[in-house]
Design an enzyme around this catalytic site. Sequence first.
Site, PDB file in Angstrom:
ATOM      1  N   LYS A  39      21.179 -38.175  27.287  1.00  0.00           N
ATOM      2  CA  LYS A  39      22.097 -38.647  28.518  1.00  0.00           C
ATOM      3  C   LYS A  39      20.970 -39.151  29.865  1.00  0.00           C
ATOM      4  O   LYS A  39      21.489 -39.835  30.587  1.00  0.00           O
ATOM      5  CB  LYS A  39      23.189 -37.622  28.810  1.00  0.00           C
ATOM      6  CG  LYS A  39      24.342 -37.937  27.462  1.00  0.00           C
ATOM      7  CD  LYS A  39      25.200 -36.664  28.123  1.00  0.00           C
ATOM      8  CE  LYS A  39      25.232 -35.463  28.735  1.00  0.00           C
ATOM      9  NZ  LYS A  39      24.247 -34.944  27.125  1.00  0.00           N
ATOM     10  N   ARG A  92      33.929 -33.096  30.414  1.00  0.00           N
ATOM     11  CA  ARG A  92      33.181 -32.476  28.561  1.00  0.00           C
ATOM     12  C   ARG A  92      34.492 -31.405  28.300  1.00  0.00           C
ATOM     13  O   ARG A  92      34.673 -31.018  27.723  1.00  0.00           O
ATOM     14  CB  ARG A  92      32.576 -31.319  29.321  1.00  0.00           C
ATOM     15  CG  ARG A  92      30.853 -31.836  29.915  1.00  0.00           C
ATOM     16  CD  ARG A  92      30.545 -30.780  30.344  1.00  0.00           C
ATOM     17  NE  ARG A  92      28.856 -31.639  31.157  1.00  0.00           N
ATOM     18  CZ  ARG A  92      27.763 -31.025  30.472  1.00  0.00           C
ATOM     19  NH1 ARG A  92      26.813 -30.286  29.574  1.00  0.00           N
ATOM     20  NH2 ARG A  92      26.551 -31.347  31.449  1.00  0.00           N
ATOM     21  N   ARG A 149      11.596 -30.407  26.570  1.00  0.00           N
ATOM     22  CA  ARG A 149      12.057 -30.958  28.240  1.00  0.00           C
ATOM     23  C   ARG A 149      11.486 -30.188  29.384  1.00  0.00           C
ATOM     24  O   ARG A 149      11.084 -29.544  29.796  1.00  0.00           O
ATOM     25  CB  ARG A 149      13.221 -30.741  28.332  1.00  0.00           C
ATOM     26  CG  ARG A 149      14.013 -31.282  29.822  1.00  0.00           C
ATOM     27  CD  ARG A 149      14.942 -32.017  30.102  1.00  0.00           C
ATOM     28  NE  ARG A 149      15.782 -30.552  29.226  1.00  0.00           N
ATOM     29  CZ  ARG A 149      17.562 -31.396  29.330  1.00  0.00           C
ATOM     30  NH1 ARG A 149      18.209 -32.312  29.257  1.00  0.00           N
ATOM     31  NH2 ARG A 149      17.912 -29.821  29.068  1.00  0.00           N
ATOM     32  N   ARG A 159      13.791 -26.152  32.651  1.00  0.00           N
ATOM     33  CA  ARG A 159      14.871 -25.595  33.171  1.00  0.00           C
ATOM     34  C   ARG A 159      15.259 -24.263  32.902  1.00  0.00           C
ATOM     35  O   ARG A 159      14.686 -23.795  31.692  1.00  0.00           O
ATOM     36  CB  ARG A 159      15.783 -26.917  32.540  1.00  0.00           C
ATOM     37  CG  ARG A 159      16.158 -28.085  34.015  1.00  0.00           C
ATOM     38  CD  ARG A 159      17.634 -28.947  33.430  1.00  0.00           C
ATOM     39  NE  ARG A 159      18.181 -28.000  32.095  1.00  0.00           N
ATOM     40  CZ  ARG A 159      19.407 -29.071  31.708  1.00  0.00           C
ATOM     41  NH1 ARG A 159      19.351 -30.647  31.843  1.00  0.00           N
ATOM     42  NH2 ARG A 159      20.188 -28.350  31.070  1.00  0.00           N
TER      43      ARG A 159
HETATM   44  P1  AP5 Z   1      17.644 -35.740  28.535  1.00  0.00           P
HETATM   45  O1  AP5 Z   1      17.763 -37.077  28.846  1.00  0.00           O
HETATM   46  O2  AP5 Z   1      17.739 -34.922  29.019  1.00  0.00           O
HETATM   47  O3  AP5 Z   1      18.968 -34.709  27.648  1.00  0.00           O
HETATM   48  P2  AP5 Z   1      20.732 -34.489  28.440  1.00  0.00           P
HETATM   49  O4  AP5 Z   1      21.372 -35.456  26.705  1.00  0.00           O
HETATM   50  O5  AP5 Z   1      20.534 -35.154  29.533  1.00  0.00           O
HETATM   51  O6  AP5 Z   1      21.117 -32.970  27.515  1.00  0.00           O
HETATM   52  P3  AP5 Z   1      21.393 -32.331  28.577  1.00  0.00           P
HETATM   53  O7  AP5 Z   1      20.483 -30.672  28.511  1.00  0.00           O
HETATM   54  O8  AP5 Z   1      21.163 -32.112  30.056  1.00  0.00           O
HETATM   55  O9  AP5 Z   1      22.660 -31.696  28.711  1.00  0.00           O
HETATM   56  P4  AP5 Z   1      23.748 -30.786  29.099  1.00  0.00           P
HETATM   57  O10 AP5 Z   1      24.572 -30.567  28.720  1.00  0.00           O
HETATM   58  O11 AP5 Z   1      22.904 -29.121  28.500  1.00  0.00           O
HETATM   59  O12 AP5 Z   1      23.040 -30.426  30.805  1.00  0.00           O
HETATM   60  P5  AP5 Z   1      23.446 -30.611  31.903  1.00  0.00           P
HETATM   61  O13 AP5 Z   1      22.417 -30.403  33.131  1.00  0.00           O
HETATM   62  O14 AP5 Z   1      24.470 -32.172  32.122  1.00  0.00           O
HETATM   63  O15 AP5 Z   1      16.826 -35.841  26.870  1.00  0.00           O
HETATM   64  C1  AP5 Z   1      16.436 -34.089  26.365  1.00  0.00           C
HETATM   65  C2  AP5 Z   1      15.243 -33.814  26.454  1.00  0.00           C
HETATM   66  O16 AP5 Z   1      14.512 -35.096  25.216  1.00  0.00           O
HETATM   67  C3  AP5 Z   1      13.748 -34.767  27.512  1.00  0.00           C
HETATM   68  O17 AP5 Z   1      12.718 -33.746  27.077  1.00  0.00           O
HETATM   69  C4  AP5 Z   1      14.027 -36.136  27.106  1.00  0.00           C
HETATM   70  O18 AP5 Z   1      12.730 -36.656  27.211  1.00  0.00           O
HETATM   71  C5  AP5 Z   1      14.205 -36.329  25.397  1.00  0.00           C
HETATM   72  N1  AP5 Z   1      14.184 -37.376  24.623  1.00  0.00           N
HETATM   73  C6  AP5 Z   1      15.386 -37.983  25.433  1.00  0.00           C
HETATM   74  N2  AP5 Z   1      15.950 -39.168  24.607  1.00  0.00           N
HETATM   75  C7  AP5 Z   1      15.172 -39.182  23.738  1.00  0.00           C
HETATM   76  C8  AP5 Z   1      14.380 -39.952  22.427  1.00  0.00           C
HETATM   77  N3  AP5 Z   1      15.248 -41.196  21.891  1.00  0.00           N
HETATM   78  N4  AP5 Z   1      13.964 -39.525  21.772  1.00  0.00           N
HETATM   79  C9  AP5 Z   1      12.582 -38.451  21.950  1.00  0.00           C
HETATM   80  N5  AP5 Z   1      12.845 -37.462  23.455  1.00  0.00           N
HETATM   81  C10 AP5 Z   1      13.809 -37.571  23.853  1.00  0.00           C
HETATM   82  O19 AP5 Z   1      24.506 -29.139  32.092  1.00  0.00           O
HETATM   83  C11 AP5 Z   1      23.806 -28.445  32.797  1.00  0.00           C
HETATM   84  C12 AP5 Z   1      24.930 -27.110  32.898  1.00  0.00           C
HETATM   85  O20 AP5 Z   1      26.179 -27.772  34.181  1.00  0.00           O
HETATM   86  C13 AP5 Z   1      25.621 -27.081  32.042  1.00  0.00           C
HETATM   87  O21 AP5 Z   1      25.540 -25.694  31.286  1.00  0.00           O
HETATM   88  C14 AP5 Z   1      27.322 -26.680  33.092  1.00  0.00           C
HETATM   89  O22 AP5 Z   1      27.088 -24.911  33.321  1.00  0.00           O
HETATM   90  C15 AP5 Z   1      26.397 -26.922  34.291  1.00  0.00           C
HETATM   91  N6  AP5 Z   1      28.408 -28.306  33.881  1.00  0.00           N
HETATM   92  C16 AP5 Z   1      27.786 -29.646  34.770  1.00  0.00           C
HETATM   93  N7  AP5 Z   1      28.561 -30.414  33.599  1.00  0.00           N
HETATM   94  C17 AP5 Z   1      29.523 -29.882  33.680  1.00  0.00           C
HETATM   95  C18 AP5 Z   1      30.451 -30.421  33.216  1.00  0.00           C
HETATM   96  N8  AP5 Z   1      31.629 -31.279  33.141  1.00  0.00           N
HETATM   97  N9  AP5 Z   1      31.939 -29.605  32.991  1.00  0.00           N
HETATM   98  C19 AP5 Z   1      31.352 -28.400  33.553  1.00  0.00           C
HETATM   99  N10 AP5 Z   1      30.355 -27.582  33.617  1.00  0.00           N
HETATM  100  C20 AP5 Z   1      29.152 -28.488  33.896  1.00  0.00           C
END
Ligand code: AP5
Length: 208
Positions: free
Chosen positions: A9, A81, A120, A151
């Site tokens: 994403k 979410r 990552r 991270r």
């Molecule tokens: P990346 O693009 O970073 O993945 P992502 O889908 O964005 O996944 P996240 O891990 O960032 O999602 P998350 O929900 O855990 O974290 P968030 O920051 O939102 O890609 C991942 C890796 O794969 C990278 O290394 C990339 O290079 C590689 N890659 C990508 N595409 C690829 C492909 N096609 N082929 C090969 N490799 C590829 O949230 C963090 C925390 O914040 C949550 O756990 C929670 O505590 C809090 N939080 C955030 N939003 C909310 C909410 N709405 N409600 C409550 N808590 C929240």
Amino acid sequence: MLGPQGAGKGTQAQRISRETGAKHIATGDLVRAEIKSGSELGEAVKDYNNRGELVPDEIIIEMTKPHLEKHDAWLLDGFPRNEAQARALDEALEELGLELDAAVVLEAPDKELVERLSGRRTSEATGKIYHVEHDPPPEGDGEDPGPFIQREDDREESIRRRLEIYHEHTKPLKDYYVEKDILVTVDATQAIPEVTKDVMAALERKDA
Ligand code: AP5
């Protein structure tokens, strides 16, 4: 943009934002910025983030709302979410007189996601997302000087917990957006540029 952790994403939102000028609003980035600032709010959300748990709905909604008002076009990454957040988003958009064009779900199997998250790295200087194998950070003094950090929540137990939460609370949102007739599903197992092409094509179809 919806999809499990590691589906891409953030990667896709950064690329599409560069291409279209739409603002990338990532709730995870908002949470990490608050933690880094050392604020009271940052202290309150730190444990949730590091354990891979969701931050309470009322906190995340208040953090997100002001960003929606500031831009004409945006990509929301990581929000909503669960159904409570989806309903809060609908209410906020109605107040602002805005509508969602599309809910894009990036789909990939869990076993691939764990590998992606473990590899990552994120640039501390630019926030750009990389992967040690699939999209390696530049070496030397390029346009992105780094450092490239791992991270706090990309540890195995947090990754597993985040995926559990996705399947239990976030995945059911697909039905919520099917009912609104704005759901688009993209195969996120493809290489990064192919996924971008499919997301862009889907957005153009929705825009037509
Ligand atoms: P990346 O693009 O970073 O993945 P992502 O889908 O964005 O996944 P996240 O891990 O960032 O999602 P998350 O929900 O855990 O974290 P968030 O920051 O939102 O890609 C991942 C890796 O794969 C990278 O290394 C990339 O290079 C590689 N890659 C990508 N595409 C690829 C492909 N096609 N082929 C090969 N490799 C590829 O949230 C963090 C925390 O914040 C949550 O756990 C929670 O505590 C809090 N939080 C955030 N939003 C909310 C909410 N709405 N409600 C409550 N808590 C929240």
